[in-house]
Design a protein around this motif. Structure first.
Motif, PDB file in Angstrom:
ATOM      1  N   MET A   1      28.102  37.824  41.603  1.00  0.00           N
ATOM      2  CA  MET A   1      29.339  38.326  42.164  1.00  0.00           C
ATOM      3  C   MET A   1      30.408  37.229  42.165  1.00  0.00           C
ATOM      4  O   MET A   1      30.111  36.062  42.265  1.00  0.00           O
ATOM      5  N   ILE A   2      31.619  37.666  42.102  1.00  0.00           N
ATOM      6  CA  ILE A   2      32.757  36.744  42.100  1.00  0.00           C
ATOM      7  C   ILE A   2      33.049  36.312  43.531  1.00  0.00           C
ATOM      8  O   ILE A   2      32.864  37.079  44.467  1.00  0.00           O
ATOM      9  N   THR A   3      33.457  35.074  43.688  1.00  0.00           N
ATOM     10  CA  THR A   3      33.820  34.585  45.010  1.00  0.00           C
ATOM     11  C   THR A   3      35.278  34.155  45.010  1.00  0.00           C
ATOM     12  O   THR A   3      35.883  33.937  43.950  1.00  0.00           O
ATOM     13  N   LYS A   4      35.810  34.040  46.191  1.00  0.00           N
ATOM     14  CA  LYS A   4      37.194  33.601  46.339  1.00  0.00           C
ATOM     15  C   LYS A   4      37.366  32.193  45.765  1.00  0.00           C
ATOM     16  O   LYS A   4      38.379  31.893  45.133  1.00  0.00           O
ATOM     17  N   ASN A   5      36.349  31.342  45.956  1.00  0.00           N
ATOM     18  CA  ASN A   5      36.420  29.983  45.415  1.00  0.00           C
ATOM     19  C   ASN A   5      36.510  29.984  43.900  1.00  0.00           C
ATOM     20  O   ASN A   5      37.207  29.153  43.312  1.00  0.00           O
ATOM     21  N   GLN A   6      35.807  30.902  43.247  1.00  0.00           N
ATOM     22  CA  GLN A   6      35.871  30.986  41.795  1.00  0.00           C
ATOM     23  C   GLN A   6      37.270  31.400  41.339  1.00  0.00           C
ATOM     24  O   GLN A   6      37.768  30.887  40.339  1.00  0.00           O
ATOM     25  N   LEU A   7      37.888  32.295  42.073  1.00  0.00           N
ATOM     26  CA  LEU A   7      39.256  32.696  41.746  1.00  0.00           C
ATOM     27  C   LEU A   7      40.218  31.528  41.935  1.00  0.00           C
ATOM     28  O   LEU A   7      41.107  31.299  41.102  1.00  0.00           O
ATOM     29  N   LEU A  35      45.788  38.710  52.307  1.00  0.00           N
ATOM     30  CA  LEU A  35      46.389  39.747  53.148  1.00  0.00           C
ATOM     31  C   LEU A  35      45.305  40.647  53.743  1.00  0.00           C
ATOM     32  O   LEU A  35      45.345  40.974  54.940  1.00  0.00           O
ATOM     33  N   ALA A  36      44.323  41.017  52.936  1.00  0.00           N
ATOM     34  CA  ALA A  36      43.222  41.853  53.433  1.00  0.00           C
ATOM     35  C   ALA A  36      42.401  41.109  54.482  1.00  0.00           C
ATOM     36  O   ALA A  36      41.958  41.698  55.470  1.00  0.00           O
ATOM     37  N   GLU A  37      42.210  39.805  54.278  1.00  0.00           N
ATOM     38  CA  GLU A  37      41.468  39.010  55.257  1.00  0.00           C
ATOM     39  C   GLU A  37      42.221  38.906  56.573  1.00  0.00           C
ATOM     40  O   GLU A  37      41.616  38.967  57.648  1.00  0.00           O
ATOM     41  N   ILE A  38      43.533  38.795  56.496  1.00  0.00           N
ATOM     42  CA  ILE A  38      44.347  38.737  57.710  1.00  0.00           C
ATOM     43  C   ILE A  38      44.257  40.069  58.454  1.00  0.00           C
ATOM     44  O   ILE A  38      44.079  40.109  59.673  1.00  0.00           O
ATOM     45  N   ASP A  39      44.357  41.158  57.707  1.00  0.00           N
ATOM     46  CA  ASP A  39      44.258  42.490  58.323  1.00  0.00           C
ATOM     47  C   ASP A  39      42.894  42.702  58.975  1.00  0.00           C
ATOM     48  O   ASP A  39      42.793  43.278  60.052  1.00  0.00           O
ATOM     49  N   LYS A  40      41.852  42.244  58.300  1.00  0.00           N
ATOM     50  CA  LYS A  40      40.492  42.424  58.806  1.00  0.00           C
ATOM     51  C   LYS A  40      40.178  41.442  59.933  1.00  0.00           C
ATOM     52  O   LYS A  40      39.383  41.731  60.814  1.00  0.00           O
ATOM     53  N   GLY A  41      40.776  40.273  59.880  1.00  0.00           N
ATOM     54  CA  GLY A  41      40.519  39.264  60.905  1.00  0.00           C
ATOM     55  C   GLY A  41      39.363  38.344  60.575  1.00  0.00           C
ATOM     56  O   GLY A  41      38.953  37.536  61.397  1.00  0.00           O
ATOM     57  N   SER A  42      38.795  38.494  59.382  1.00  0.00           N
ATOM     58  CA  SER A  42      37.702  37.624  58.941  1.00  0.00           C
ATOM     59  C   SER A  42      37.654  37.620  57.415  1.00  0.00           C
ATOM     60  O   SER A  42      38.358  38.387  56.757  1.00  0.00           O
ATOM     61  N   ALA A  43      36.803  36.768  56.873  1.00  0.00           N
ATOM     62  CA  ALA A  43      36.670  36.675  55.419  1.00  0.00           C
ATOM     63  C   ALA A  43      36.058  37.958  54.860  1.00  0.00           C
ATOM     64  O   ALA A  43      35.251  38.614  55.514  1.00  0.00           O
ATOM     65  N   LEU A  44      36.460  38.298  53.643  1.00  0.00           N
ATOM     66  CA  LEU A  44      35.923  39.493  52.991  1.00  0.00           C
ATOM     67  C   LEU A  44      34.554  39.199  52.392  1.00  0.00           C
ATOM     68  O   LEU A  44      34.289  38.095  51.931  1.00  0.00           O
ATOM     69  N   ASP A  45      33.704  40.208  52.396  1.00  0.00           N
ATOM     70  CA  ASP A  45      32.410  40.079  51.737  1.00  0.00           C
ATOM     71  C   ASP A  45      32.595  40.396  50.246  1.00  0.00           C
ATOM     72  O   ASP A  45      33.708  40.659  49.787  1.00  0.00           O
ATOM     73  N   ASP A  46      31.499  40.376  49.492  1.00  0.00           N
ATOM     74  CA  ASP A  46      31.572  40.626  48.050  1.00  0.00           C
ATOM     75  C   ASP A  46      32.162  41.994  47.734  1.00  0.00           C
ATOM     76  O   ASP A  46      32.963  42.138  46.815  1.00  0.00           O
ATOM     77  N   ALA A  47      31.777  42.999  48.494  1.00  0.00           N
ATOM     78  CA  ALA A  47      32.286  44.353  48.268  1.00  0.00           C
ATOM     79  C   ALA A  47      33.798  44.409  48.506  1.00  0.00           C
ATOM     80  O   ALA A  47      34.525  45.091  47.770  1.00  0.00           O
ATOM     81  N   GLY A  48      34.268  43.696  49.517  1.00  0.00           N
ATOM     82  CA  GLY A  48      35.701  43.659  49.800  1.00  0.00           C
ATOM     83  C   GLY A  48      36.483  42.984  48.694  1.00  0.00           C
ATOM     84  O   GLY A  48      37.549  43.468  48.286  1.00  0.00           O
ATOM     85  N   LEU A  49      35.958  41.855  48.199  1.00  0.00           N
ATOM     86  CA  LEU A  49      36.616  41.160  47.083  1.00  0.00           C
ATOM     87  C   LEU A  49      36.648  42.051  45.847  1.00  0.00           C
ATOM     88  O   LEU A  49      37.673  42.148  45.166  1.00  0.00           O
ATOM     89  N   LEU A  50      35.545  42.693  45.575  1.00  0.00           N
ATOM     90  CA  LEU A  50      35.449  43.572  44.417  1.00  0.00           C
ATOM     91  C   LEU A  50      36.444  44.717  44.532  1.00  0.00           C
ATOM     92  O   LEU A  50      37.113  45.074  43.559  1.00  0.00           O
ATOM     93  N   SER A  51      36.574  45.266  45.712  1.00  0.00           N
ATOM     94  CA  SER A  51      37.503  46.358  45.947  1.00  0.00           C
ATOM     95  C   SER A  51      38.944  45.925  45.669  1.00  0.00           C
ATOM     96  O   SER A  51      39.705  46.649  45.019  1.00  0.00           O
TER      97      SER A  51
END
Length: 147
Positions: A1-7, A35-51
């Motif tokens: 899976m892709i990670t934020k660090n890879q991006l 922006l999605a992380e701010i809305d959620k209030g925490s880091a996104l998981d793999d499914a969130g990044l993929l979405s």
């Protein structure tokens, strides 16, 4: 899976290489993720990044389709290049045969026999797709096989 660090690393590489298209696309994707992380209030998981990446790819696809429809091949080429950058970070898409086979398997597991049970099939199917096919593609095959 892709990670934020890879991006982020890919963005740094694009900046070093002077690749403006890649740089712009990755900045947009990272901005959407933040922006999605701010809305959620925490880091996104793999499914969130993929979405998020799928939404970005869909946006570029729509831009491409609209540009071709309007006869603006210069804008279409730009959108196609941007779409290719995002697709590098998405999982390999299922072929039509693979998707049809997976849908048949899920229908058999759920025991669905009519379109009324489409929701149950989709509920069991979507987690298995994990970004390798769109909901529209899955829905098409479920409807086709249940009718």
């Amino acid at each position: 899976m892709i990670t934020k660090n890879q991006l982020e690393q890919a963005l740094k590489d694009a900046m070093r290489a002077g690749d403006d298209i890649r740089k712009r696309v990755l900045r947009q994707a990272l901005s959407s993720i933040r922006l999605a992380e701010i809305d959620k209030g925490s880091a996104l998981d793999d499914a969130g990044l993929l979405s998020i990446l799928q939404k970005e790819a869909k946006s570029y696809q729509e831009t491409y389709d609209e540009s071709v429809g309007a006869g603006r091949l210069d804008l279409a080429e730009k959108a196609r290049a941007e779409m290719e950058v995002i697709q590098e970070f998405l999982p390999q898409q299922l072929s039509q045969d693979e998707l049809e086979s997976l849908v048949k398997q899920v229908i058999a597991e759920v025991g669905a026999t009519s379109l009324r049970e489409m929701g149950q099939v989709m509920k069991a199917l979507m987690p298995r797709l994990q970004g390798r096919a769109t909901g529209d593609q899955a829905s098409y095959w479920v409807k086709k096989l249940l009718s």
